[in-house]
Scaffold this active site. Structure first.
Site, PDB file in Angstrom:
ATOM      1  N   HIS A 208       0.835  -1.201   0.000  1.00 26.30           N
ATOM      2  CA  HIS A 208       0.000   0.000   0.000  1.00 26.30           C
ATOM      3  C   HIS A 208       0.869   1.251   0.000  1.00 26.30           C
ATOM      4  O   HIS A 208       0.605   2.213  -0.731  1.00 26.30           O
ATOM      5  CB  HIS A 208      -0.924  -0.017   1.226  1.00 26.30           C
ATOM      6  CG  HIS A 208      -1.983   1.035   1.190  1.00 26.30           C
ATOM      7  ND1 HIS A 208      -2.126   1.989   2.166  1.00 26.30           N
ATOM      8  CD2 HIS A 208      -2.960   1.283   0.290  1.00 26.30           C
ATOM      9  CE1 HIS A 208      -3.146   2.783   1.867  1.00 26.30           C
ATOM     10  NE2 HIS A 208      -3.667   2.376   0.739  1.00 26.30           N
ATOM     11  N   HIS A 212       1.472   4.109  -3.350  1.00 27.87           N
ATOM     12  CA  HIS A 212       1.357   5.572  -3.281  1.00 27.87           C
ATOM     13  C   HIS A 212       2.683   6.260  -3.626  1.00 27.87           C
ATOM     14  O   HIS A 212       2.692   7.457  -3.934  1.00 27.87           O
ATOM     15  CB  HIS A 212       0.848   6.003  -1.904  1.00 27.87           C
ATOM     16  CG  HIS A 212      -0.627   5.773  -1.732  1.00 27.87           C
ATOM     17  ND1 HIS A 212      -1.583   6.574  -2.313  1.00 27.87           N
ATOM     18  CD2 HIS A 212      -1.326   4.811  -1.078  1.00 27.87           C
ATOM     19  CE1 HIS A 212      -2.797   6.132  -2.016  1.00 27.87           C
ATOM     20  NE2 HIS A 212      -2.665   5.053  -1.270  1.00 27.87           N
ATOM     21  N   GLU A 350      -9.803  10.279  -5.460  1.00 32.08           N
ATOM     22  CA  GLU A 350      -8.504  10.269  -4.779  1.00 32.08           C
ATOM     23  C   GLU A 350      -8.027  11.688  -4.525  1.00 32.08           C
ATOM     24  O   GLU A 350      -7.295  11.950  -3.585  1.00 32.08           O
ATOM     25  CB  GLU A 350      -7.462   9.516  -5.621  1.00 32.08           C
ATOM     26  CG  GLU A 350      -6.216   9.213  -4.818  1.00 32.08           C
ATOM     27  CD  GLU A 350      -5.004   8.875  -5.658  1.00 32.08           C
ATOM     28  OE1 GLU A 350      -4.002   8.433  -5.078  1.00 32.08           O
ATOM     29  OE2 GLU A 350      -5.046   9.065  -6.882  1.00 32.08           O
ATOM     30  N   HIS A 405     -13.015   2.014   2.917  1.00 32.38           N
ATOM     31  CA  HIS A 405     -12.827   1.693   1.491  1.00 32.38           C
ATOM     32  C   HIS A 405     -13.978   0.861   0.930  1.00 32.38           C
ATOM     33  O   HIS A 405     -14.216   0.884  -0.283  1.00 32.38           O
ATOM     34  CB  HIS A 405     -11.459   1.053   1.254  1.00 32.38           C
ATOM     35  CG  HIS A 405     -10.414   2.094   0.995  1.00 32.38           C
ATOM     36  ND1 HIS A 405     -10.255   2.690  -0.227  1.00 32.38           N
ATOM     37  CD2 HIS A 405      -9.526   2.698   1.827  1.00 32.38           C
ATOM     38  CE1 HIS A 405      -9.310   3.612  -0.155  1.00 32.38           C
ATOM     39  NE2 HIS A 405      -8.850   3.635   1.090  1.00 32.38           N
TER      40      HIS A 405
END
Length: 684
Positions: A208, A212, A350, A405
Site C-alpha cells: 500500500h 502511493h 482520490e 474503502h
C-alpha cells in the site's frame, strides 16, 4: 561524477547525522562544513575525522549554491508525515520538485546531503524515493524496503528494546532473531482480531505504501502524477483489497465488511496499534470503541473542516455519477462514459492534482482518512498526532480502513452499475473454448489449495539508529500457501494460430449464510489471481501456469529486499534484472487463509481475444510482473479492457448466476482452500 548508488546510502539509519558511517561496507560522506547543522558545525573536523577513521569508502560532497528549502523544512523533524494531509502533500511536492530539478547526480547528492539532517525523515525518504523512481538518470536504482528503514511502522514497539540489547551485547554472527509476537494488538474477545495476519502483515502494508510512492499526489511535472489510467487503478487496486479482505473474513467465519457510510454514527471498532514512532518518539495513538468523528480544527496542519464538508463532497460526487458527467474547473462537461468514466471518477475521488475540479468535488477519500485518524484529538488540544489511518504505510492495520474503502468502492460501483452490461459478442471469443481446468498444489490432491503459517526473518539494522553496526533480525509470522499449478485445456477450432488473454479469478462459492450467490453480488467478491497472454495453436492446447508467475504479486525476496546480498556485477544484464520495482501484492498473500474444514470457492478462467486486449508497447525491463495492481512503469496499462473485466459491470439479462454467465471461452471449477492452523514452517 558522483556514483548514483551512493544516494541509496542516504536512506540508512534515518535519525543519525549524515556524516556517520552508512552501508554494510562502512562508507562516509565528506560533508562541507557549511552543510553541517548548527549543532555540529563548530566541531566539524572532530566529528568527521572520528567517523571517517574506519571508513572503507569516502564520498566527496560538492559545495553548491542551494535551492530554497524553507517550505520542506517547515515540517518539524519530530512530526509525523502523512500524504493524506494537504499541507504535507504540498510540502512533499515542493521537495520532489527540488530533487527532480537538480541537473546532475552531483548536484542531487549535494542537495540531498544538505536536506537530510534538516528535513523530516519520513518526508525526506518519500520525496527522495519518488525522485529516484522518476529521474531518467536514477530510474534503474532499486530502493531499499521501507520496512528496513522505518521498522517502527511495521513492528510491535517492544521488539526494539530487545533489538537494541541484542545488538549492543551480542557480537555480530552470534545474534539471534527477535521474535515479533503473533497477535499482540488484541485478544480473542475482539472478533476483528481474527484478521490480524492480514491487516498487520508487513508485505500488505508495504504494498500500500509503495503503490502511493509509484503514484504520487503532487509534483509540478504533471506527467509524474498523470500516469496512464491512474484513477482507474486507484479504484481497482482498492476494490481488490476489499474483495480479498472479505474472502479473509469468510475464512474466519465473519460476514462481509460493513461500509462506513454515516459519518455521524460512532465507529464501533477500536484499534490499539501498540507501536512507537522512532522518529517522533511518540506512541501511535489508539482509537477507542465507539469513537465519533468530530469537526476538525487543527491549526498546525492547516485543516479546518466540518463533517458537513465530507457530506457535501459525497453528495456532489453522487450527483455527477447520476447525471453522467463531471464539470471541470472551466465549466466544461467531462462525460463519465463506459471507457474513461471510471478513470475520471478515480482521479476525482482520490483528489490528486489531476482531479478534474477539486473546488467542487473536494478531497473526499483523503479527508475521510484524516477525519478518522484525528478522531481522538480533533482540535489538537492534547497535542496528539494522527492515528494509523493517517499514514499510507500503517492505514491497512486498522479495521476501519476496510469499512471506509468498502464505502469508497460502493460509490465507484454506483457508476459501474449504470454502465451497459457486456453483450455476448463482447465476452465470447469465436472458435475458442475451454474444455477443462484443474489446479493442483505441489504434492497435493487436485483442486485443493493448502495454507499454513510461515516464519521469516527481516533485517532491521538499516533503520536502527545509534546501535552497534551489523545485522539484527526480527522474526515474524505470516500466512503462506503451498505453490500450485493451473492446467487449462483450450480448444482452437480455427485453422490458424491465435492469441488469447487468460484471466483467472477466485471467489467464494456461497455467501456468509451458505446461500448461493446472485452474480451481481458475487462479482464484487472475485479476486484476480493472474492474467497472461497465451499462443493457441489449431486444435487442443494445454496451458500450464505456476502460481508464483502471477501478474498480481511480487516474490517475498522483493517485498523485503536486502540490497547488499547476492548483488550481481555492476552494469551486467543480471543487475538490470535485480533492479526490479517493489510495487506488488505479496506472493505469500495470493490465496486467502481458508478454513481447517475447507472453504468452498469457485475458480473462474476466461480466455479473451488478444486482438481486443492488446496494447502495443515494449515491456522489456519495465518492471511489469505485478502489472494488474501496479501498472507498468513509464508505460501504458498492459490491457485495453476495463480493469476487473468481465466482472466490473452488472451481468446481462438472464445471467443471474455465474453458471448462466459463462460463454464457451469461460469455465469454472470448484476449489477448496484448507488451512492447517498447527503447521508453522521456517523460511529457508
Amino acid at each position: 561524477m558522483a556514483d548514483r548508488k551512493n544516494l541509496l546510502l542516504l536512506f540508512d539509519r534515518p535519525n543519525e547525522p549524515v556524516f556517520m558511517e552508512k552501508g554494510k561496507s562502512p562508507t562516509v560522506f565528506d560533508v562541507p562544513d557549511k552543510f553541517l547543522t548548527d549543532r555540529y558545525r563548530p566541531i566539524g573536523n572532530e566529528v568527521q575525522s572520528r567517523f571517517g577513521e574506519k571508513a572503507e569508502h569516502r564520498v566527496p560532497v560538492r559545495e553548491i549554491s542551494l535551492p530554497d528549502l524553507r517550505i520542506p523544512m517547515s515540517l518539524g523533524r519530530e512530526e509525523q508525515f502523512s500524504l493524506f494531509v494537504p499541507r504535507h502533500r504540498r510540502i512533499a511536492g515542493r521537495l520532489i520538485d527540488i530533487f527532480l530539478g537538480m541537473k546532475t547526480i552531483d548536484d542531487l547528492q549535494s542537495v540531498a546531503v544538505y536536506a537530510r539532517d534538516r528535513v523530516n525523515p519520513y518526508l525526506f525518504n518519500y520525496a527522495l524515493s519518488v525522485a529516484l523512481l522518476h529521474r531518467p538518470d536514477t530510474k534503474g536504482l532499486d530502493l531499499p524496503s521501507f520496512a528496513m528503514n522505518f521498522p517502527d511502522k511495521f513492528v510491535d514497539s517492544t521488539v526494539f528494546r530487545q533489538v537494541r540489547e541484542e545488538a549492543t551485547v551480542v557480537p555480530e554472527g552470534s545474534r539471534m532473531p527477535i521474535v515479533v509476537p503473533r497477535d499482540y494488538t488484541a485478544s480473542d474477545l475482539e472478533p476483528e482480531h481474527r484478521l490480524w495476519y492480514f491487516r498487520e502483515d508487513m508485505g500488505i502494508n508495504l504494498h500500500h505504501w509503495h503503490w502511493h510512492l509509484v503514484y504520487p499526489f503532487e509534483a509540478s511535472d504533471r506527467t509524474i502524477v498523470a500516469k496512464d489510467r491512474r484513477g482507474e487503478l486507484f479504484y481497482y487496486m482498492h476494490q481488490q483489497i476489499i474483495a480479498r479482505y472479505n474472502m479473509e473474513r469468510f475464512s474466519n467465519n465473519l460476514s462481509r465488511v460493513v461500509r462506513f457510510n454515516n459519518f455521524r454514527e460512532p465507529i464501533a471498532e477500536g484499534y490499539f496499534p501498540k507501536m512507537d514512532s522512532l522518529v517522533a518518539s511518540r506512541a501511535w495513538p489508539p482509537r477507542f470503541d465507539n469513537t465519533r468523528l468530530s469537526d476538525l480544527n487543527r491549526e498546525l496542519d492547516q485543516i479546518n473542516l466540518d463533517i458537513a464538508d465530507l457530506e457535501r463532497w459525497r453528495d456532489r460526487v453522487f450527483e455527477a455519477i447520476h447525471q453522467g458527467f463531471v464539470v471541470d474547473g472551466s465549466g466544461n462537461r467531462i462525460e463519465l462514459d463506459d471507457m474513461r468514466g471510471i478513470d475520471v471518477l478515480g482521479n476525482m475521488m482520490e483528489a490528486s492534482v489531476i482531479s478534474p475540479n477539486q473546488a467542487v468535488y473536494g478531497d473526499f477519500h483523503n479527508m475521510g482518512h484524516v477525519f478518522i485518524s484525528y478522531a481522538h484529538d480533533p482540535d489538537h488540544r492534547h497535542l496528539e498526532s494522527f492515528g494509523v489511518m493517517g499514514d499510507s504505510a500503517t492505514a491497512m492495520r486498522d479495521p476501519v480502513f476496510y469499512r471506509w474503502h468498502a464505502y469508497i468502492d460502493d460509490i465507484f460501483q454506483e457508476h459501474k452499475t449504470r454502465l451497459t452490461p457486456y453483450t455476448l459478442p463482447q465476452l465470447q471469443y469465436d472458435g475458442i473454448s475451454i474444455s477443462g481446468i484443474q489446479v493442483a498444489s505441489d504434492g497435493g490432491q487436485p483442486n485443493i489449495l493448502s495454507t499454513f503459517w510461515q516464519q521469516s526473518d527481516v533485517d532491521l539494522s538499516r533503520g536502527m539508529d545509534f546501535v552497534p553496526r551489523g545485522n539484527v533480525f526480527a522474526r515474524f509470522t505470516h500466512l503462506q500457501h503451498t505453490p500450485f499449478t493451473y492446467t487449462i485445456n483450450v480448444n482452437n477450432e480455427g485453422g490458424a494460430q491465435r492469441f488469447g488473454t487468460v484471466r483467472i479469478f477466485l471467489g467464494p462459492k456461497t455467501d456468509e449464510r451458505g446461500q448461493p450467490w446472485l452474480l451481481r453480488d458475487q462479482r464484487l467478491m472475485m479476486v484476480e489471481l493472474d492474467k497472461f497472454v497465451v499462443q493457441l495453436n489449431p486444435g487442443q492446447n494445454t496451458v500450464r501456469r505456476r502460481s508464483n508467475e502471477s501478474s498480481v504479486t511480487i516474490p517475498f525476496e522483493r517485498t523485503f529486499r536486502n540490497l547488499d546480498s547476492n548483488r550481481p556485477g555492476e552494469g551486467s544484464a543480471e543487475e538490470l534484472e535485480f533492479n526490479f520495482c517493489g510495487c506488488g501484492w505479496p506472493q505469500h498473500m495470493l490465496i486467502p487463509k481458508g478454513l481447517p474444514e475447507g472453504m468452498r470457492c469457485e475458480l473462474f478462467v476466461m480466455v479473451s481475444n488478444y486482438e481486443d486486449d492488446r496494447v502495443d508497447q515494449d515491456l522489456v525491463g519495465a518492471c511489469s510482473d505485478a502489472a494488474s495492481y501496479c501498472g507498468v512503469r513509464d508505460r501504458l496499462y498492459p490491457d485495453r479492457r476495463p480493469m476487473g473485466y468481465p466482472f466490473d459491470r452488472l451481468p446481462r439479462q438472464n445471467a443471474e448466476r455465474l453458471v448462466n454467465f459463462l460463454t464457451p471461452n469461460m469455465s469454472v471449477v470448484d476449489v477448496t482452500i484448507r488451512h492447517d492452523p498447527n503447521r508453522t514452517v521456517m523460511r529457508q
